[in-house]
Write a protein that holds these residues in place. Structure first.
Motif, PDB file in Angstrom:
ATOM      1  N   PHE A  11      30.917 -26.035 -18.076  1.00  0.00           N
ATOM      2  CA  PHE A  11      31.899 -26.507 -16.824  1.00  0.00           C
ATOM      3  C   PHE A  11      32.046 -25.512 -15.942  1.00  0.00           C
ATOM      4  CE2 PHE A  11      35.837 -24.542 -18.303  1.00  0.00           C
ATOM      5  CZ  PHE A  11      35.670 -24.620 -19.547  1.00  0.00           C
ATOM      6  N   ILE A  12      32.255 -25.581 -14.829  1.00  0.00           N
ATOM      7  CA  ILE A  12      32.809 -24.726 -13.830  1.00  0.00           C
ATOM      8  C   ILE A  12      34.199 -24.377 -14.074  1.00  0.00           C
ATOM      9  CG2 ILE A  12      33.191 -24.212 -11.231  1.00  0.00           C
ATOM     10  CD1 ILE A  12      30.622 -25.990 -10.771  1.00  0.00           C
ATOM     11  N   CYS A  13      34.735 -23.077 -14.248  1.00  0.00           N
ATOM     12  CA  CYS A  13      35.989 -22.646 -14.218  1.00  0.00           C
ATOM     13  C   CYS A  13      36.279 -21.525 -13.569  1.00  0.00           C
ATOM     14  CB  CYS A  13      35.889 -22.420 -15.906  1.00  0.00           C
ATOM     15  SG  CYS A  13      37.561 -21.838 -16.335  1.00  0.00           S
ATOM     16  N   PHE A  14      37.324 -21.286 -13.082  1.00  0.00           N
ATOM     17  CA  PHE A  14      37.758 -20.210 -12.230  1.00  0.00           C
ATOM     18  C   PHE A  14      39.053 -19.956 -12.683  1.00  0.00           C
ATOM     19  CE2 PHE A  14      34.470 -22.367  -9.539  1.00  0.00           C
ATOM     20  CZ  PHE A  14      33.772 -21.180  -9.211  1.00  0.00           C
ATOM     21  N   LEU A  15      39.361 -18.364 -12.907  1.00  0.00           N
ATOM     22  CA  LEU A  15      40.752 -18.166 -13.049  1.00  0.00           C
ATOM     23  C   LEU A  15      40.998 -17.026 -11.656  1.00  0.00           C
ATOM     24  CD1 LEU A  15      40.481 -16.778 -16.659  1.00  0.00           C
ATOM     25  CD2 LEU A  15      41.568 -18.906 -15.859  1.00  0.00           C
ATOM     26  N   PHE A  16      42.003 -17.354 -11.235  1.00  0.00           N
ATOM     27  CA  PHE A  16      42.851 -16.348 -10.381  1.00  0.00           C
ATOM     28  C   PHE A  16      43.900 -15.574 -10.988  1.00  0.00           C
ATOM     29  CE2 PHE A  16      40.695 -19.909  -8.435  1.00  0.00           C
ATOM     30  CZ  PHE A  16      40.022 -19.403  -7.396  1.00  0.00           C
ATOM     31  N   PHE A  17      43.768 -14.395 -10.438  1.00  0.00           N
ATOM     32  CA  PHE A  17      44.659 -13.519 -10.806  1.00  0.00           C
ATOM     33  C   PHE A  17      45.499 -12.797  -9.872  1.00  0.00           C
ATOM     34  CE2 PHE A  17      41.615 -13.159 -14.180  1.00  0.00           C
ATOM     35  CZ  PHE A  17      42.152 -13.060 -15.320  1.00  0.00           C
ATOM     36  N   ASP A  18      46.964 -13.079  -9.852  1.00  0.00           N
ATOM     37  CA  ASP A  18      47.957 -12.516  -8.558  1.00  0.00           C
ATOM     38  C   ASP A  18      48.145 -11.139  -9.188  1.00  0.00           C
ATOM     39  OD1 ASP A  18      49.728 -11.814  -7.204  1.00  0.00           O
ATOM     40  OD2 ASP A  18      50.960 -13.761  -7.362  1.00  0.00           O
ATOM     41  N   PRO A  34      38.245 -32.917  -6.378  1.00  0.00           N
ATOM     42  CA  PRO A  34      38.184 -34.027  -6.669  1.00  0.00           C
ATOM     43  C   PRO A  34      36.850 -34.697  -6.118  1.00  0.00           C
ATOM     44  CG  PRO A  34      40.170 -33.915  -5.336  1.00  0.00           C
ATOM     45  CD  PRO A  34      39.549 -32.739  -5.452  1.00  0.00           C
ATOM     46  N   ASP A  35      36.001 -33.935  -5.085  1.00  0.00           N
ATOM     47  CA  ASP A  35      34.761 -34.254  -4.979  1.00  0.00           C
ATOM     48  C   ASP A  35      33.698 -33.752  -5.627  1.00  0.00           C
ATOM     49  OD1 ASP A  35      35.041 -31.947  -3.695  1.00  0.00           O
ATOM     50  OD2 ASP A  35      34.213 -32.655  -1.917  1.00  0.00           O
ATOM     51  N   THR A  36      34.064 -32.919  -6.724  1.00  0.00           N
ATOM     52  CA  THR A  36      32.945 -32.346  -7.513  1.00  0.00           C
ATOM     53  C   THR A  36      32.150 -33.382  -8.261  1.00  0.00           C
ATOM     54  OG1 THR A  36      34.647 -30.688  -8.134  1.00  0.00           O
ATOM     55  CG2 THR A  36      32.628 -30.819  -9.704  1.00  0.00           C
ATOM     56  N   PRO A  37      30.580 -32.953  -7.991  1.00  0.00           N
ATOM     57  CA  PRO A  37      29.622 -34.100  -8.473  1.00  0.00           C
ATOM     58  C   PRO A  37      29.963 -34.237 -10.200  1.00  0.00           C
ATOM     59  CG  PRO A  37      28.654 -32.583  -7.069  1.00  0.00           C
ATOM     60  CD  PRO A  37      29.979 -32.057  -7.488  1.00  0.00           C
ATOM     61  N   ARG A  38      29.737 -35.515 -10.570  1.00  0.00           N
ATOM     62  CA  ARG A  38      30.217 -35.626 -12.129  1.00  0.00           C
ATOM     63  C   ARG A  38      29.504 -34.766 -13.018  1.00  0.00           C
ATOM     64  NH1 ARG A  38      32.675 -39.117 -15.037  1.00  0.00           N
ATOM     65  NH2 ARG A  38      31.974 -40.091 -16.891  1.00  0.00           N
ATOM     66  N   GLU A  39      28.134 -34.467 -12.622  1.00  0.00           N
ATOM     67  CA  GLU A  39      27.162 -33.823 -13.629  1.00  0.00           C
ATOM     68  C   GLU A  39      27.879 -32.266 -13.606  1.00  0.00           C
ATOM     69  OE1 GLU A  39      25.135 -33.580  -9.374  1.00  0.00           O
ATOM     70  OE2 GLU A  39      26.319 -35.255 -10.761  1.00  0.00           O
ATOM     71  N   LEU A  40      28.600 -31.722 -12.935  1.00  0.00           N
ATOM     72  CA  LEU A  40      29.133 -30.477 -12.906  1.00  0.00           C
ATOM     73  C   LEU A  40      30.495 -30.327 -13.726  1.00  0.00           C
ATOM     74  CD1 LEU A  40      28.667 -29.244  -9.415  1.00  0.00           C
ATOM     75  CD2 LEU A  40      27.191 -28.812 -11.320  1.00  0.00           C
ATOM     76  N   LEU A  41      31.107 -31.590 -13.913  1.00  0.00           N
ATOM     77  CA  LEU A  41      32.212 -31.721 -14.691  1.00  0.00           C
ATOM     78  C   LEU A  41      32.094 -31.234 -16.139  1.00  0.00           C
ATOM     79  CD1 LEU A  41      33.916 -34.646 -12.989  1.00  0.00           C
ATOM     80  CD2 LEU A  41      34.529 -32.355 -12.775  1.00  0.00           C
TER      81      LEU A  41
END
Length: 60
Positions: free
Chosen positions: A49-56, A34-41
């Protein structure tokens, strides 16, 4: 802070896991904090954009 990315096609990542004998139990893509700076969205063109995938993974 600068982040370094490991750009690989999703199929290359998944095939590497499978080739190493892992079973994929789940894949999640958490939303930005929620606190991600607007310029990074995601911007209007949807190209950066910042994007992460997590693999189990389950070991053989």
């Amino acid at each position: 802070m600068w982040m370094t990315y490991w750009h690989r096609p999703l199929q290359a990542v998944i095939n590497s896991f499978i080739g190493a004998g892992f079973a994929i139990r789940a894949v999640t893509e958490p939303p930005p904090a929620p606190d991600t700076p607007r310029e990074l969205l995601p911007n209007q063109d949807g190209q950066s954009f910042i994007c992460f995938l997590f693999f189990d993974l389950q070991a053989p």
